[in-house]
Write a protein that holds these residues in place. Structure first.
Motif, PDB file in Angstrom:
ATOM      1  N   TYR A 244       1.103  -0.940  -0.079  1.00 24.36           N
ATOM      2  CA  TYR A 244       0.015   0.359  -0.095  1.00 24.36           C
ATOM      3  C   TYR A 244       0.657   1.688   0.406  1.00 24.36           C
ATOM      4  O   TYR A 244       0.365   2.178  -0.116  1.00 24.36           O
ATOM      5  CB  TYR A 244      -0.957   0.042   0.886  1.00 24.36           C
ATOM      6  N   ASP A 245       2.207   0.644   0.239  1.00 18.99           N
ATOM      7  CA  ASP A 245       3.457   2.292   0.333  1.00 18.99           C
ATOM      8  C   ASP A 245       3.641   2.545  -0.453  1.00 18.99           C
ATOM      9  O   ASP A 245       4.410   3.469  -0.946  1.00 18.99           O
ATOM     10  CB  ASP A 245       3.700   2.341   1.732  1.00 18.99           C
ATOM     11  N   ASP A 246       3.747   1.738  -2.020  1.00 12.32           N
ATOM     12  CA  ASP A 246       4.619   1.955  -3.378  1.00 12.32           C
ATOM     13  C   ASP A 246       3.808   1.757  -4.292  1.00 12.32           C
ATOM     14  O   ASP A 246       3.594   1.099  -4.841  1.00 12.32           O
ATOM     15  CB  ASP A 246       6.080   0.718  -3.199  1.00 12.32           C
ATOM     16  N   PRO A 247       3.899   3.193  -5.047  1.00 15.23           N
ATOM     17  CA  PRO A 247       3.770   3.762  -5.585  1.00 15.23           C
ATOM     18  C   PRO A 247       3.974   2.908  -7.274  1.00 15.23           C
ATOM     19  O   PRO A 247       2.887   2.987  -8.161  1.00 15.23           O
ATOM     20  CB  PRO A 247       3.822   5.415  -5.525  1.00 15.23           C
ATOM     21  N   ARG A 248       4.934   2.072  -7.147  1.00 21.92           N
ATOM     22  CA  ARG A 248       5.258   1.557  -8.423  1.00 21.92           C
ATOM     23  C   ARG A 248       4.420   0.809  -9.093  1.00 21.92           C
ATOM     24  O   ARG A 248       4.029   0.166  -9.713  1.00 21.92           O
ATOM     25  CB  ARG A 248       6.447   0.269  -8.267  1.00 21.92           C
ATOM     26  N   TRP A 249       3.345  -0.051  -7.925  1.00 21.51           N
ATOM     27  CA  TRP A 249       2.541  -1.304  -7.721  1.00 21.51           C
ATOM     28  C   TRP A 249       0.789  -0.680  -8.318  1.00 21.51           C
ATOM     29  O   TRP A 249      -0.089  -1.052  -8.312  1.00 21.51           O
ATOM     30  CB  TRP A 249       2.466  -1.622  -7.220  1.00 21.51           C
ATOM     31  N   TRP A 250       0.918   1.119  -7.938  1.00 22.33           N
ATOM     32  CA  TRP A 250      -0.743   1.775  -8.288  1.00 22.33           C
ATOM     33  C   TRP A 250      -0.405   2.092  -9.382  1.00 22.33           C
ATOM     34  O   TRP A 250      -0.120   2.985 -10.133  1.00 22.33           O
ATOM     35  CB  TRP A 250      -0.774   2.230  -7.237  1.00 22.33           C
ATOM     36  N   ASP A 251      -2.204   1.193  -9.844  1.00 20.17           N
ATOM     37  CA  ASP A 251      -2.231   3.110 -11.498  1.00 20.17           C
ATOM     38  C   ASP A 251      -2.056   4.060 -11.143  1.00 20.17           C
ATOM     39  O   ASP A 251      -2.591   4.412  -9.520  1.00 20.17           O
ATOM     40  CB  ASP A 251      -3.260   2.388 -11.808  1.00 20.17           C
ATOM     41  N   PRO A 252      -2.216   5.313 -11.553  1.00 26.49           N
ATOM     42  CA  PRO A 252      -1.887   6.262 -10.833  1.00 26.49           C
ATOM     43  C   PRO A 252      -3.004   6.876 -10.542  1.00 26.49           C
ATOM     44  O   PRO A 252      -2.882   7.458  -9.326  1.00 26.49           O
ATOM     45  CB  PRO A 252      -1.668   7.365 -11.927  1.00 26.49           C
ATOM     46  N   THR A 253      -4.214   6.415 -11.528  1.00 22.59           N
ATOM     47  CA  THR A 253      -5.411   6.909 -10.969  1.00 22.59           C
ATOM     48  C   THR A 253      -5.630   6.469  -8.987  1.00 22.59           C
ATOM     49  O   THR A 253      -6.583   6.608  -8.457  1.00 22.59           O
ATOM     50  CB  THR A 253      -7.135   6.500 -11.548  1.00 22.59           C
ATOM     51  N   GLY A 254      -5.151   4.855  -9.227  1.00 20.53           N
ATOM     52  CA  GLY A 254      -5.572   4.339  -7.796  1.00 20.53           C
ATOM     53  C   GLY A 254      -4.601   5.007  -6.582  1.00 20.53           C
ATOM     54  O   GLY A 254      -4.597   4.862  -5.438  1.00 20.53           O
ATOM     55  N   TRP A 255      -3.227   5.523  -7.094  1.00 23.06           N
ATOM     56  CA  TRP A 255      -2.792   5.283  -5.874  1.00 23.06           C
ATOM     57  C   TRP A 255      -2.957   7.693  -5.817  1.00 23.06           C
ATOM     58  O   TRP A 255      -2.989   7.493  -4.191  1.00 23.06           O
ATOM     59  CB  TRP A 255      -1.029   6.365  -6.628  1.00 23.06           C
ATOM     60  N   GLU A 256      -4.059   7.834  -6.381  1.00 25.18           N
ATOM     61  CA  GLU A 256      -4.192   8.482  -6.321  1.00 25.18           C
ATOM     62  C   GLU A 256      -5.347   8.977  -4.491  1.00 25.18           C
ATOM     63  O   GLU A 256      -6.015   8.735  -3.718  1.00 25.18           O
ATOM     64  CB  GLU A 256      -5.304  10.037  -7.179  1.00 25.18           C
ATOM     65  N   TRP A 257      -6.248   7.712  -5.277  1.00 24.07           N
ATOM     66  CA  TRP A 257      -7.574   7.034  -4.311  1.00 24.07           C
ATOM     67  C   TRP A 257      -7.108   6.659  -3.146  1.00 24.07           C
ATOM     68  O   TRP A 257      -7.184   6.847  -1.900  1.00 24.07           O
ATOM     69  CB  TRP A 257      -8.270   5.725  -4.734  1.00 24.07           C
ATOM     70  N   ARG A 258      -5.873   6.199  -2.900  1.00 22.23           N
ATOM     71  CA  ARG A 258      -4.862   5.663  -1.917  1.00 22.23           C
ATOM     72  C   ARG A 258      -4.461   6.826  -1.304  1.00 22.23           C
ATOM     73  O   ARG A 258      -4.774   6.068   0.566  1.00 22.23           O
ATOM     74  CB  ARG A 258      -4.197   4.258  -2.333  1.00 22.23           C
ATOM     75  N   ASN A 259      -4.515   7.682  -1.655  1.00 24.02           N
ATOM     76  CA  ASN A 259      -4.176   8.281  -0.805  1.00 24.02           C
ATOM     77  C   ASN A 259      -5.162   9.906  -0.658  1.00 24.02           C
ATOM     78  O   ASN A 259      -5.164   9.999   0.630  1.00 24.02           O
ATOM     79  CB  ASN A 259      -2.265   9.346  -1.753  1.00 24.02           C
ATOM     80  N   SER A 260      -5.723   9.088  -0.918  1.00 19.38           N
ATOM     81  CA  SER A 260      -7.033  10.721  -0.415  1.00 19.38           C
ATOM     82  C   SER A 260      -8.066   9.473   0.502  1.00 19.38           C
ATOM     83  O   SER A 260      -8.238  10.351   1.715  1.00 19.38           O
ATOM     84  CB  SER A 260      -8.355  11.082  -1.394  1.00 19.38           C
ATOM     85  N   SER A 261      -8.406   8.381   0.225  1.00 18.83           N
ATOM     86  CA  SER A 261      -8.970   7.697   1.137  1.00 18.83           C
ATOM     87  C   SER A 261      -7.797   7.596   2.321  1.00 18.83           C
ATOM     88  O   SER A 261      -9.180   7.182   3.614  1.00 18.83           O
ATOM     89  CB  SER A 261      -8.788   6.749   0.071  1.00 18.83           C
ATOM     90  N   GLY A 262      -6.965   7.276   2.711  1.00 19.27           N
ATOM     91  CA  GLY A 262      -6.435   6.650   3.927  1.00 19.27           C
ATOM     92  C   GLY A 262      -6.714   4.709   3.468  1.00 19.27           C
ATOM     93  O   GLY A 262      -5.916   4.685   4.618  1.00 19.27           O
TER      94      GLY A 262
END
Length: 451
Positions: A244-262
């Motif tokens: 959950y803490d490595d942006p390499r694995w995340w779709d860019p929009t998914g990384w935004e969701w992860r950051n905004s949602s917590g």
């Protein structure tokens, strides 16, 4: 409430048998609806909105009756409207879920009375119904199957509402004997699906929806697909590896969701006493390591797959693995064959959770891929769109208005999906951020990539 009814093969030419099947299924689905609403909850619980994502349960209850009136009494039987003034209240496209509690909805007793009256009129009209093969609405009893499936789908939605409820459990776990225990021994964790064409979709299933039609040939390159859906244990490994803490694995929009949602774990999970626990229908319990992970969104599934050196399957890859029999060169209705059989899949609310890896081995597809139906809806990498030659029927708002990149396709049903409302060609879709649904996933990979 455990449900064990299952649809047999539908004979479109035996009108008496088809009417008996329809009457039985209408009764079974209504028993299920009451078992999720007025039979188990007080008025306040039925009228309260537990989340902006969900309707008050009393809305779902009256909505299924209004939908039944629209299609089985007005459209099929040609009868006058019973309560035209409430049509707007129960039109899902007129009022988003977030605003439905503000509407003058029928109270629970009146909603139950209304849908009961609708049902009595439907059963009365069924005796004189004709399944005209020249009319696609009535041919093979399609419109009746559409209504039964619609109510079962809302029952699954109501189960998601129950999961979001706080307070004491309202639903009891079925008895343990309803579960199929995992088989002993180990199997390969993935199988190779050889390159070649297969028949995707259907043109002859009498109760299939428009988005499942028409059957068409799809030629796929070779790929590997997981034998089983991803388990809680495997997903915890992703979490503990910092997934959950490595942006390499995340779709860019998914990384935004992860950051905004917590969010840092599947929905309803928490860390307690050094272990992961989950809240499941009002109970708090340790997360079972062998069960399929559920309540993950598309972005989470996609991130896990990248971390594992794999990817999510396309929906055509999923369907080929589920339906295609290379020996007969034919697509099956279910992974195991043409006829639904109890005990081959965790479907129909027989449990209130996914089964463990290795369960339901008799439900494997021709390729040996397991648990493709039931347990968890499986995210695919595909956007929702119509097949070549798609024709909207019987109304655009069922499928066509959702086509586009905003929605991702899910396949296979969940433990909460009724057997009558699922088959190998069935397509579900939702926003990639949705987690309250009973969603999980399995992975795929292209030969030579990953691992």
């Amino acid at each position: 409430m455990a449900l064990t009814s299952s649809p047999g093969p539908i004979d479109m030419h035996d009108e008496a048998a088809l009417k008996e099947l329809i009457a039985d299924e209408l009764g079974a689905v209504r028993d299920r609806s009451f078992g999720l609403t007025t039979d188990v909850l007080a008025k306040d619980d039925l009228t309260t909105q537990v989340s902006p994502l969900m309707s008050p349960l009393v809305w779902d209850l009256a909505h299924v009756g209004n939908y039944e009136e629209l299609w089985l009494l007005r459209a099929a039987a040609g009868q006058e409207a019973m309560r035209p003034e409430i049509d707007d209240l129960y039109d899902a496209f007129e009022h988003p879920r977030s605003e439905r509690p503000t509407l003058p909805l029928l109270p629970p007793d009146e909603a139950r009375s209304y849908i009961g009256t609708v049902r009595a009129k439907v059963l009365d009209s069924l005796s004189s119904a004709r399944f005209d093969t020249a009319n696609p609405l009535t041919s093979g009893g399609f419109v009746y199957g559409m209504v039964v499936q619609h109510e079962h789908m809302h029952d699954e939605t109501m189960l998601a509402t129950h999961q979001l409820r706080k307070g004491a459990p309202a639903l009891l776990d079925p008895v343990a004997e309803a579960l199929q225990k995992p088989a002993e021994g180990s199997v390969a964790d993935e199988v190779l699906i050889e390159a070649g064409p297969f028949q995707m979709g259907t043109s002859d299933d009498p109760w299939a929806y428009d988005n499942e039609r028409p059957v068409h040939l799809v030629d796929l390159p070779a790929y590997y697909i997981d034998v089983e859906p991803v388990t809680n244990a495997a997903y915890i490994a992703f979490m503990e590896a910092g997934g959950y803490d490595d942006p390499r694995w995340w779709d860019p929009t998914g990384w935004e969701w992860r950051n905004s949602s917590g969010k840092r774990a599947p929905a309803f999970w928490d860390r307690e006493g050094g272990q992961w626990v989950r809240r499941r229908f009002g109970r708090t319990e340790p997360v079972p390591p062998g069960e399929s992970v559920q309540h993950v969104c598309w972005y989470e599934a996609d991130a896990y797959a990248r971390w594992a050196g794999k990817r999510l399957p396309t929906e055509s890859e999923w369907e080929k693995a589920a339906r295609w029999d290379p020996a007969t060169q034919h697509s099956r209705r279910y992974p195991w064959g043409e006829v639904y059989e109890e005990g081959r899949a965790n479907l129909g609310q027989r449990t209130l959770h996914p089964s463990e890896s290795g369960s339901y081995t008799s439900g494997a597809s021709a390729y040996g891929v397991r648990r493709l139906l039931g347990d968890v809806w499986e995210w695919t990498s595909s956007d929702f769109h119509g097949y070549p030659g798609f024709r909207s029927f019987p109304y655009k708002e069922y499928s066509e208005v959702f086509f586009g990149p905003e929605y991702k396709v899910l396949r296979g049903g969940s433990w909460a999906t009724h057997p009558l409302a699922i088959r190998g060609s069935f397509r579900n879709w939702d926003y990639p951020i949705r987690r309250q649904i009973f969603s999980g996933f399995r992975c795929a990979r292209t030969p030579g990539e990953g691992r």
